[in-house]
Write a protein that holds these residues in place. Structure first.
Motif, PDB file in Angstrom:
ATOM      1  N   ARG A  13      75.248  21.612 -37.215  1.00  0.00           N
ATOM      2  CA  ARG A  13      76.117  20.443 -37.010  1.00  0.00           C
ATOM      3  C   ARG A  13      75.640  19.234 -37.820  1.00  0.00           C
ATOM      4  O   ARG A  13      76.414  18.348 -38.129  1.00  0.00           O
ATOM      5  N   ARG A  14      74.378  19.227 -38.172  1.00  0.00           N
ATOM      6  CA  ARG A  14      73.808  18.089 -38.904  1.00  0.00           C
ATOM      7  C   ARG A  14      73.817  18.327 -40.416  1.00  0.00           C
ATOM      8  O   ARG A  14      73.083  17.683 -41.148  1.00  0.00           O
ATOM      9  N   TRP A  15      74.672  19.217 -40.905  1.00  0.00           N
ATOM     10  CA  TRP A  15      74.656  19.610 -42.315  1.00  0.00           C
ATOM     11  C   TRP A  15      74.848  18.430 -43.262  1.00  0.00           C
ATOM     12  O   TRP A  15      74.233  18.390 -44.324  1.00  0.00           O
ATOM     13  N   ARG A  16      75.668  17.465 -42.905  1.00  0.00           N
ATOM     14  CA  ARG A  16      75.887  16.314 -43.805  1.00  0.00           C
ATOM     15  C   ARG A  16      74.602  15.507 -43.985  1.00  0.00           C
ATOM     16  O   ARG A  16      74.264  15.103 -45.081  1.00  0.00           O
ATOM     17  N   GLU A  17      73.902  15.294 -42.901  1.00  0.00           N
ATOM     18  CA  GLU A  17      72.632  14.568 -42.932  1.00  0.00           C
ATOM     19  C   GLU A  17      71.605  15.317 -43.784  1.00  0.00           C
ATOM     20  O   GLU A  17      70.906  14.724 -44.611  1.00  0.00           O
ATOM     21  N   TYR A  18      71.531  16.614 -43.591  1.00  0.00           N
ATOM     22  CA  TYR A  18      70.573  17.423 -44.343  1.00  0.00           C
ATOM     23  C   TYR A  18      70.943  17.463 -45.825  1.00  0.00           C
ATOM     24  O   TYR A  18      70.073  17.359 -46.688  1.00  0.00           O
ATOM     25  N   ALA A  19      72.217  17.614 -46.123  1.00  0.00           N
ATOM     26  CA  ALA A  19      72.663  17.648 -47.523  1.00  0.00           C
ATOM     27  C   ALA A  19      72.394  16.313 -48.208  1.00  0.00           C
ATOM     28  O   ALA A  19      72.010  16.276 -49.378  1.00  0.00           O
ATOM     29  N   SER A  20      72.562  15.234 -47.484  1.00  0.00           N
ATOM     30  CA  SER A  20      72.273  13.912 -48.042  1.00  0.00           C
ATOM     31  C   SER A  20      70.787  13.765 -48.369  1.00  0.00           C
ATOM     32  O   SER A  20      70.420  13.227 -49.424  1.00  0.00           O
ATOM     33  N   ALA A  21      69.921  14.235 -47.486  1.00  0.00           N
ATOM     34  CA  ALA A  21      68.477  14.172 -47.741  1.00  0.00           C
ATOM     35  C   ALA A  21      68.118  14.992 -48.981  1.00  0.00           C
ATOM     36  O   ALA A  21      67.340  14.544 -49.833  1.00  0.00           O
ATOM     37  N   ILE A  22      68.702  16.172 -49.104  1.00  0.00           N
ATOM     38  CA  ILE A  22      68.454  17.024 -50.270  1.00  0.00           C
ATOM     39  C   ILE A  22      68.982  16.344 -51.534  1.00  0.00           C
ATOM     40  O   ILE A  22      68.306  16.325 -52.573  1.00  0.00           O
ATOM     41  N   ALA A  23      70.177  15.770 -51.462  1.00  0.00           N
ATOM     42  CA  ALA A  23      70.765  15.108 -52.638  1.00  0.00           C
ATOM     43  C   ALA A  23      69.896  13.944 -53.099  1.00  0.00           C
ATOM     44  O   ALA A  23      69.655  13.772 -54.307  1.00  0.00           O
ATOM     45  N   ARG A  24      69.426  13.151 -52.169  1.00  0.00           N
ATOM     46  CA  ARG A  24      68.572  12.018 -52.534  1.00  0.00           C
ATOM     47  C   ARG A  24      67.287  12.494 -53.200  1.00  0.00           C
ATOM     48  O   ARG A  24      66.872  11.972 -54.230  1.00  0.00           O
ATOM     49  N   ALA A  25      66.678  13.511 -52.631  1.00  0.00           N
ATOM     50  CA  ALA A  25      65.436  14.049 -53.197  1.00  0.00           C
ATOM     51  C   ALA A  25      65.686  14.652 -54.582  1.00  0.00           C
ATOM     52  O   ALA A  25      64.896  14.438 -55.510  1.00  0.00           O
ATOM     53  N   ALA A  26      66.786  15.393 -54.719  1.00  0.00           N
ATOM     54  CA  ALA A  26      67.105  16.012 -56.005  1.00  0.00           C
ATOM     55  C   ALA A  26      67.325  14.950 -57.079  1.00  0.00           C
ATOM     56  O   ALA A  26      66.828  15.073 -58.202  1.00  0.00           O
ATOM     57  N   VAL A  75      60.085  19.405 -50.315  1.00  0.00           N
ATOM     58  CA  VAL A  75      58.978  18.580 -49.819  1.00  0.00           C
ATOM     59  C   VAL A  75      59.378  17.109 -49.809  1.00  0.00           C
ATOM     60  O   VAL A  75      59.133  16.393 -48.832  1.00  0.00           O
ATOM     61  N   ARG A  76      60.012  16.650 -50.870  1.00  0.00           N
ATOM     62  CA  ARG A  76      60.427  15.243 -50.947  1.00  0.00           C
ATOM     63  C   ARG A  76      61.464  14.928 -49.861  1.00  0.00           C
ATOM     64  O   ARG A  76      61.412  13.886 -49.219  1.00  0.00           O
ATOM     65  N   ALA A  77      62.412  15.838 -49.657  1.00  0.00           N
ATOM     66  CA  ALA A  77      63.441  15.625 -48.625  1.00  0.00           C
ATOM     67  C   ALA A  77      62.803  15.534 -47.238  1.00  0.00           C
ATOM     68  O   ALA A  77      63.224  14.725 -46.403  1.00  0.00           O
ATOM     69  N   MET A  78      61.778  16.340 -46.996  1.00  0.00           N
ATOM     70  CA  MET A  78      61.089  16.297 -45.700  1.00  0.00           C
ATOM     71  C   MET A  78      60.224  15.046 -45.576  1.00  0.00           C
ATOM     72  O   MET A  78      60.277  14.356 -44.556  1.00  0.00           O
ATOM     73  N   ASP A  79      59.449  14.760 -46.603  1.00  0.00           N
ATOM     74  CA  ASP A  79      58.494  13.648 -46.534  1.00  0.00           C
ATOM     75  C   ASP A  79      59.158  12.280 -46.563  1.00  0.00           C
ATOM     76  O   ASP A  79      58.718  11.369 -45.864  1.00  0.00           O
ATOM     77  N   LEU A  80      60.208  12.126 -47.359  1.00  0.00           N
ATOM     78  CA  LEU A  80      60.803  10.796 -47.544  1.00  0.00           C
ATOM     79  C   LEU A  80      62.141  10.592 -46.842  1.00  0.00           C
ATOM     80  O   LEU A  80      62.490   9.463 -46.509  1.00  0.00           O
ATOM     81  N   TYR A  81      62.899  11.671 -46.642  1.00  0.00           N
ATOM     82  CA  TYR A  81      64.267  11.500 -46.165  1.00  0.00           C
ATOM     83  C   TYR A  81      64.568  12.178 -44.835  1.00  0.00           C
ATOM     84  O   TYR A  81      65.719  12.302 -44.435  1.00  0.00           O
ATOM     85  N   GLY A  82      63.534  12.619 -44.141  1.00  0.00           N
ATOM     86  CA  GLY A  82      63.704  13.086 -42.764  1.00  0.00           C
ATOM     87  C   GLY A  82      64.274  14.473 -42.579  1.00  0.00           C
ATOM     88  O   GLY A  82      64.702  14.806 -41.469  1.00  0.00           O
TER      89      GLY A  82
END
Length: 113
Positions: A13-26, A75-82
């Motif tokens: 259900r939180r896919w948008r939040e997770y995709a946003s974290a990945i996009a920011r890190a990428a 790693v960046r998505a986890m460390d910086l973007y939750g």
């Protein structure tokens, strides 16, 4: 419904939040990267076995080790973007040429800004 199933669906259900974290890190690592959610989540057909497929398109001119880039983005998505360490995400990192195949065979692709 088992507690694991509820827990997994909560992640989905939180896919948008997770995709946003990945996009920011990428984009931190490859500024011109384009990011899409594809697959079952994008097509509203999630099941208990689903994951969140994220297509990351990098310019063909970027000579990156994709396996290393995969790790660096996660790693960046986890460390910086939750991004939770156990988020059920699957990254597909491709060049622009390969991206056409992914996008043509996807019934729906949701671009993440």
């Amino acid at each position: 419904m088992s507690s694991w199933v509820r827990y997994h669906f909560e992640h989905l259900r939180r896919w948008r939040e997770y995709a946003s974290a990945i996009a920011r890190a990428a984009r931190d690592l490859v500024p011109n990267a384009r990011v899409y959610v594809i697959g079952g989540v994008a097509e509203d057909r999630t099941t208990v076995l689903s994951d969140i497929d994220i297509l990351i398109i990098i310019p063909d001119t970027v000579s990156a080790n994709r396996r290393r880039l995969y790790v660096d983005i996660m790693v960046r998505a986890m460390d910086l973007y939750g991004l939770p360490w156990d988020a059920p995400v699957e990254l597909h990192i491709v060049g622009e040429g390969e991206a056409r195949d992914y996008l043509e065979h996807s019934r729906r692709a949701i671009e993440i800004e």
